[in-house]
Design a protein around this motif. Sequence first.
Motif, PDB file in Angstrom:
ATOM      1  N   GLY A   1       7.724  15.175  -0.412  1.00 34.89           N
ATOM      2  CA  GLY A   1       8.639  14.345   0.373  1.00 34.89           C
ATOM      3  C   GLY A   1       7.970  13.097   0.894  1.00 34.89           C
ATOM      4  N   LEU A   2       6.698  13.223   1.294  1.00 31.27           N
ATOM      5  CA  LEU A   2       5.943  12.058   1.748  1.00 31.27           C
ATOM      6  C   LEU A   2       5.782  11.048   0.622  1.00 31.27           C
ATOM      7  N   GLY A   3       5.570  11.531  -0.598  1.00 30.46           N
ATOM      8  CA  GLY A   3       5.433  10.626  -1.734  1.00 30.46           C
ATOM      9  C   GLY A   3       6.695   9.809  -1.966  1.00 30.46           C
ATOM     10  N   PHE A   4       7.859  10.467  -1.931  1.00 30.32           N
ATOM     11  CA  PHE A   4       9.118   9.744  -2.112  1.00 30.32           C
ATOM     12  C   PHE A   4       9.359   8.766  -0.957  1.00 30.32           C
TER      13      PHE A   4
ATOM     14  N   ARG B   1       0.816  -1.213   0.000  1.00 32.05           N
ATOM     15  CA  ARG B   1       0.000   0.000   0.000  1.00 32.05           C
ATOM     16  C   ARG B   1       0.847   1.259   0.000  1.00 32.05           C
ATOM     17  N   THR B   2       1.961   1.204   0.714  1.00 20.98           N
ATOM     18  CA  THR B   2       2.824   2.394   0.752  1.00 20.98           C
ATOM     19  C   THR B   2       3.344   2.733  -0.643  1.00 20.98           C
ATOM     20  N   LEU B   3       3.642   1.703  -1.442  1.00 17.42           N
ATOM     21  CA  LEU B   3       4.112   1.943  -2.804  1.00 17.42           C
ATOM     22  C   LEU B   3       2.995   2.526  -3.663  1.00 17.42           C
ATOM     23  N   ILE B   4       1.775   2.051  -3.465  1.00 15.37           N
ATOM     24  CA  ILE B   4       0.642   2.567  -4.241  1.00 15.37           C
ATOM     25  C   ILE B   4       0.389   4.031  -3.892  1.00 15.37           C
ATOM     26  N   TYR B   5       0.323   4.342  -2.593  1.00 14.89           N
ATOM     27  CA  TYR B   5       0.051   5.718  -2.183  1.00 14.89           C
ATOM     28  C   TYR B   5       1.186   6.648  -2.610  1.00 14.89           C
ATOM     29  N   GLY B   6       2.426   6.190  -2.392  1.00 12.56           N
ATOM     30  CA  GLY B   6       3.557   7.007  -2.812  1.00 12.56           C
ATOM     31  C   GLY B   6       3.605   7.194  -4.313  1.00 12.56           C
ATOM     32  N   GLY B   7       3.273   6.136  -5.061  1.00 15.01           N
ATOM     33  CA  GLY B   7       3.258   6.233  -6.514  1.00 15.01           C
ATOM     34  C   GLY B   7       2.222   7.215  -7.015  1.00 15.01           C
ATOM     35  N   ILE B   8       1.058   7.258  -6.358  1.00 12.62           N
ATOM     36  CA  ILE B   8       0.015   8.210  -6.759  1.00 12.62           C
ATOM     37  C   ILE B   8       0.498   9.641  -6.545  1.00 12.62           C
ATOM     38  N   ILE B   9       1.090   9.897  -5.387  1.00 14.95           N
ATOM     39  CA  ILE B   9       1.591  11.250  -5.100  1.00 14.95           C
ATOM     40  C   ILE B   9       2.678  11.643  -6.093  1.00 14.95           C
TER      41      ILE B   9
END
Length: 284
Positions: free
Chosen positions: A266-269, A22-30
Amino acid sequence: MTAIATETPARKSPFRRAALPRTLIYGGIILALSLLLAFFPTLFAPYDPGAFDYNALLKGPSLAHPFGTDSFGRDVFSRVIHAYTVNMQIAVFATIGPFIIGTLIGAWVGYAEGIVEAIFGRIVDAVVTFPFLVLVIAVVSVLGPGLGNMYFAIGVVGWVFYARLVAAEIKVQKRLDYADAGRVMGYTPTRIIFRHLLPNAITPAVVYWMTDMALAILLGSSLGYLGLGAQPPTAEWGVQIADGKNYMNTAWWISVFPGFAIVLTGLGFSLAGDGVAELLRVRR
């Protein structure tokens, strides 16, 4: 005779097997949204980021100016959008050099060990003795302000951290059976390092690179705030925060919205880096 009913094991869906963290999905969206704004800022920015409007000085957020205006009447929303181009460039250009150089040096150091490792250890000790930001500021102060000098200063210091990660992983990999088999077969050290060891040892450096891009944005904004990075009137988040530092009590929006963009990107990365680490860990 009665047939015996047997239960067939449930087959896992291919979509379930390929599920991403999920972290990769959310970060990827950002990050996808950030890249969209970085490549096509004019599609989303309603005004020219450098256009002055002396009839709209220090206007608060409104329908005409969602993020308000600054002391020159420039639309803050448009400047924040256009700053994505500069700040995403900082994230990539400030880290790609240290990543490549550090990976190559770390691979050789980890494989060679001996005197090479001893010299590298002294270099690492010299670099980590001083805070990273202080070293970068010192180099930029000598070379002069600007993005090019900032990239050079970060590269001079930042490669050490990648090299240390890769060297440690190479030392582990070189003691495994497949590395011994390569040496027995007469492979050259270059082939063993770059065709066999490095592909299995580069994962920590890739994960660190994702997080380092977030730190590069923060560092670039800090130097822009201090006048050592991007220079006015460039639309860059650190420069915008510096423009609004004298108006925090009367026009808070000048600094707050660029700061929010820094935090969000920064949160996205960071989320993407955590997701990549989890994905690689599961696959390994």
